[in-house]
Each structure stands twice: as structure tokens, then as C-alpha cells.
Design a protein around this motif. Structure first.
Motif, PDB file in Angstrom:
ATOM      1  N   THR A 173     -66.993  12.114 -30.087  1.00 11.39           N
ATOM      2  CA  THR A 173     -68.173  12.249 -30.928  1.00 11.39           C
ATOM      3  C   THR A 173     -68.398  13.703 -31.304  1.00 11.39           C
ATOM      4  N   VAL A 174     -68.622  13.864 -32.597  1.00  8.30           N
ATOM      5  CA  VAL A 174     -68.911  15.175 -33.159  1.00  8.30           C
ATOM      6  C   VAL A 174     -70.232  15.690 -32.591  1.00  8.30           C
ATOM      7  N   SER A 175     -71.196  14.772 -32.452  1.00  7.59           N
ATOM      8  CA  SER A 175     -72.527  15.207 -32.016  1.00  7.59           C
ATOM      9  C   SER A 175     -72.487  15.822 -30.618  1.00  7.59           C
ATOM     10  N   GLU A 176     -71.754  15.177 -29.710  1.00  6.78           N
ATOM     11  CA  GLU A 176     -71.682  15.714 -28.337  1.00  6.78           C
ATOM     12  C   GLU A 176     -71.075  17.114 -28.307  1.00  6.78           C
ATOM     13  N   PHE A 177     -70.046  17.302 -29.125  1.00  9.64           N
ATOM     14  CA  PHE A 177     -69.399  18.616 -29.187  1.00  9.64           C
ATOM     15  C   PHE A 177     -70.390  19.673 -29.698  1.00  9.64           C
ATOM     16  N   CYS A 178     -71.134  19.315 -30.750  1.00 10.79           N
ATOM     17  CA  CYS A 178     -72.079  20.265 -31.345  1.00 10.79           C
ATOM     18  C   CYS A 178     -73.206  20.609 -30.376  1.00 10.79           C
ATOM     19  N   VAL A 179     -73.706  19.595 -29.652  1.00 15.82           N
ATOM     20  CA  VAL A 179     -74.768  19.842 -28.681  1.00 15.82           C
ATOM     21  C   VAL A 179     -74.302  20.898 -27.679  1.00 15.82           C
ATOM     22  N   LYS A 180     -73.033  20.807 -27.283  1.00 14.63           N
ATOM     23  CA  LYS A 180     -72.507  21.749 -26.287  1.00 14.63           C
ATOM     24  C   LYS A 180     -72.178  23.114 -26.870  1.00 14.63           C
ATOM     25  N   HIS A 181     -71.622  23.139 -28.101  1.00 17.60           N
ATOM     26  CA  HIS A 181     -71.005  24.373 -28.569  1.00 17.60           C
ATOM     27  C   HIS A 181     -71.710  25.094 -29.715  1.00 17.60           C
ATOM     28  N   ALA A 182     -72.575  24.405 -30.460  1.00 17.29           N
ATOM     29  CA  ALA A 182     -73.206  25.065 -31.607  1.00 17.29           C
ATOM     30  C   ALA A 182     -74.170  26.148 -31.129  1.00 17.29           C
ATOM     31  N   GLU A 183     -74.188  27.261 -31.834  1.00 18.98           N
ATOM     32  CA  GLU A 183     -75.030  28.395 -31.442  1.00 18.98           C
ATOM     33  C   GLU A 183     -76.435  28.286 -32.028  1.00 18.98           C
ATOM     34  N   CYS A 184     -77.006  27.106 -32.012  1.00 24.89           N
ATOM     35  CA  CYS A 184     -78.402  26.904 -32.411  1.00 24.89           C
ATOM     36  C   CYS A 184     -78.856  25.598 -31.784  1.00 24.89           C
ATOM     37  N   PRO A 185     -80.168  25.355 -31.724  1.00 22.51           N
ATOM     38  CA  PRO A 185     -80.613  24.064 -31.184  1.00 22.51           C
ATOM     39  C   PRO A 185     -80.074  22.919 -32.039  1.00 22.51           C
ATOM     40  N   VAL A 186     -79.766  21.819 -31.379  1.00 21.51           N
ATOM     41  CA  VAL A 186     -79.165  20.659 -32.053  1.00 21.51           C
ATOM     42  C   VAL A 186     -79.991  19.425 -31.719  1.00 21.51           C
ATOM     43  N   ILE A 187     -80.266  18.618 -32.725  1.00 21.06           N
ATOM     44  CA  ILE A 187     -80.949  17.347 -32.469  1.00 21.06           C
ATOM     45  C   ILE A 187     -80.077  16.226 -33.021  1.00 21.06           C
ATOM     46  N   THR A 188     -79.823  15.252 -32.166  1.00 23.09           N
ATOM     47  CA  THR A 188     -78.939  14.146 -32.503  1.00 23.09           C
ATOM     48  C   THR A 188     -79.788  12.922 -32.821  1.00 23.09           C
ATOM     49  N   ILE A 189     -79.559  12.340 -33.984  1.00 19.51           N
ATOM     50  CA  ILE A 189     -80.329  11.160 -34.393  1.00 19.51           C
ATOM     51  C   ILE A 189     -79.402   9.946 -34.388  1.00 19.51           C
TER      52      ILE A 189
END
Lengths: 175, 175
Positions: free
Chosen positions: B145-161
Motif C-alpha cells: 500500500t502506497v498509503s502505509e509507505f507515505c505515513v512512514k516516510h513522507a516529510e509532512c503529516p499524512v491522513i489516510t482516507i
């Protein structure tokens, strides 16, 4: 796009350095972020729901000098804990009141990550904001993170707000 | 709390069932959620940044009947891909325009999760919204899942819908 305000639940805790009634750096950060980046000037469009979870003091470390001689003593202890928690919540409620954002605040006892997810299920906010100390993977193993658990298990969207580098104490486990 | 609008990046992709120019169920869900729960009536307080990442068609499966005889052919292919991506973005940009929310949209090629995190670093949005198919743990192993990766690695807060249950196709891997 008027109608019912967006209900944002914020999990807040006390500072591990300064103790009650001071809010942790990450709680304050998550709160301010929510006001500045989400609520903005639309104060009637949002309602903030503050949840503070108190961890039961199982080993009584904070009260080593106390003597418990009667059921009354334990009741007093519980009331003292409760009063501390209320002081913490007062900070957030007063700030909301000052800028005109509707809010509710309450205290629960238990394991923070479990209780937060349970309260999400019960209260059904539109989303949950949790602060986070931004620990490295090594520290995370020992400290565990409430935010990671909530991202996985809470039944609503979750946004994790990390402390910024300049807000991080020398020991990042502190907050 | 006026000033610069809050910049929200949304990663959007095409439907795996209907193909271009249709947006995936989870992209549309994430977009509508952002409008209803965050932007609300405060249209001038937010700017939406739509990023669409196209996965390079390495095995040429979509173009098995095509013959590539010259560099021009490849250029045409790339232009066709680009046109498809633009049609996808058009849906989001038109909707924003209709309700008066400022926006930008662009296309990148590559591995979606890597490109999204790279673009977050470059563009520095206030937070990132990603849709998610809400797969169970078993499906996740194979689909990733792209979302899980982004939650871990993106350098800003992430919200998954997540998609809601009634929006989920019979095969949850579809979207």
C-alpha cells in the motif's frame, strides 16, 4: 458545505518533564497545528474533542510517602488524579473558548492507545489528531508509540503531528 | 489565523476497473472528504495540490498492437500517456474551480510511493491526503500500500482516507 461542524478528536497528555498540569510538547504542537492549519478562521465549522487518558499508577511510585489507611484515602487519591487531569484539559478548553471554537473534554483511565481507539469507536469523530515525539526506530522499540497504534487501529482517519526539531528536548523520549 | 492558505497535497490515481480518465474510488473519496470535512465553506483558506503519478508501462501491455518504428512513435506514446493523466486531473481541477478553491495539478512518472514522498519534500505541503483501498492484512502482502509507505516516510503529516464499505467493489483490490 455548512451543517454540522467537523468533529476533531485530539488525544492530549501531560508533559513527562514538567508533569501536570503542563501539556506535553507534542500535545500542544498537535493542538496549535490543528488550529492554524485546519480550523483557521472558520471557528464555527469545527468542534474539538479533547481526550486525556490517565495511566493507572500501578506501583504507586508517585505516592511513596502516602499512607493508605482507609477506603477514603484511595478515593482521595483518585480525586487528586482527576483534578490533575482536569487542570491539563483546562489549558485546551480555555484556549478554544478564547478564540470561539466549540469543544468538549474528558478523562479516561487505562492504556492510552487502547482507550483512544475505544473512544473513537464510541464518539465517532470525523478524524483523530495525535501528537508524536518523532522517535527513531531504535527508540521506538523500547518506548512504543501510541500514534502508530492509532493509525493502524482507530476506526477513523488519523493524522499524526510530529514535534519540530527545535521543539525536541535533548532526550527525545522526554516531552 | 488568516495569511497563506493551508496547502493540502492529494495523491490521485485512475480507476483500475474503468481506467482513464476515471478517478479511482479511493481518490474521489479522499477528495470529497477533504472538501466536506476540512475545507467546508472556507474556500479561500485552502489550496489543493493534486499529484498524479503514472507508473511507466514497462512491459508495454497496453500497447501490444502498436508498432514502434521511430523515435517519434515513442514520443507519441508518451504524449498519449500524458493526455490520459491530464484528463484525470481535469476532473479534480474542474470541481475545485466550480466551488472556488484554489488548486494546482501535475503529473510525474515513477513508483507512486517514492514519487509522492519526493514531491512532498520538494513542494512542502502542510499535509498530505491519500486514499486507501482498506485491504485486509492478507491482501496487503501482495498488493502493498502506497498509503502505509507515505505515513512512514513522507516529510509532512499524512491522513489516510479509506473507502467506505458500500463503496468497495466485490474484489477489494479493484478501485
Amino acid at each position: 458545505m455548512g451543517g454540522e461542524p467537523t468533529r476533531i478528536m485530539l488525544a492530549v497528555n501531560e508533559s513527562t518533564i514538567k508533569g501536570y498540569p503542563h501539556a506535553s510538547i507534542s500535545s500542544r504542537k498537535a493542538f496549535e497545528w490543528t488550529l492554524h492549519k485546519i480550523v483557521r478562521s472558520n471557528t464555527s465549522g469545527f468542534k474539538l474533542l479533547f481526550l486525556h487518558v490517565q495511566v493507572p499508577d500501578e506501583d504507586g511510585f508517585d505516592d511513596m510517602d502516602s499512607v493508605y489507611a482507609s477506603p477514603e484515602d484511595f478515593k482521595n487519591l483518585r480525586n487528586r488524579d482527576r483534578a490533575k487531569g482536569l487542570h491539563l484539559l483546562e489549558f485546551f478548553v480555555e484556549r478554544c473558548h478564547a478564540i470561539g471554537v466549540g469543544c468538549e473534554a474528558w478523562i479516561k483511565k487505562g492504556d492510552p492507545k487502547e482507550v483512544i481507539c475505544h473512544e473513537v469507536k464510541r464518539v465517532q469523530p470525523d478524524f483523530l489528531v495525535v501528537g508524536c515525539r518523532g522517535l527513531g526506530p531504535f527508540q521506538r522499540v523500547f518506548v512504543g508509540t501510541v500514534s502508530e497504534f492509532c493509525v493502524k487501529h482507530a476506526e477513523c482517519p488519523v493524522i499524526t503531528i510530529k514535534r519540530s526539531a527545535e521543539e525536541t528536548p535533548q532526550d527525545p523520549v522526554d516531552d
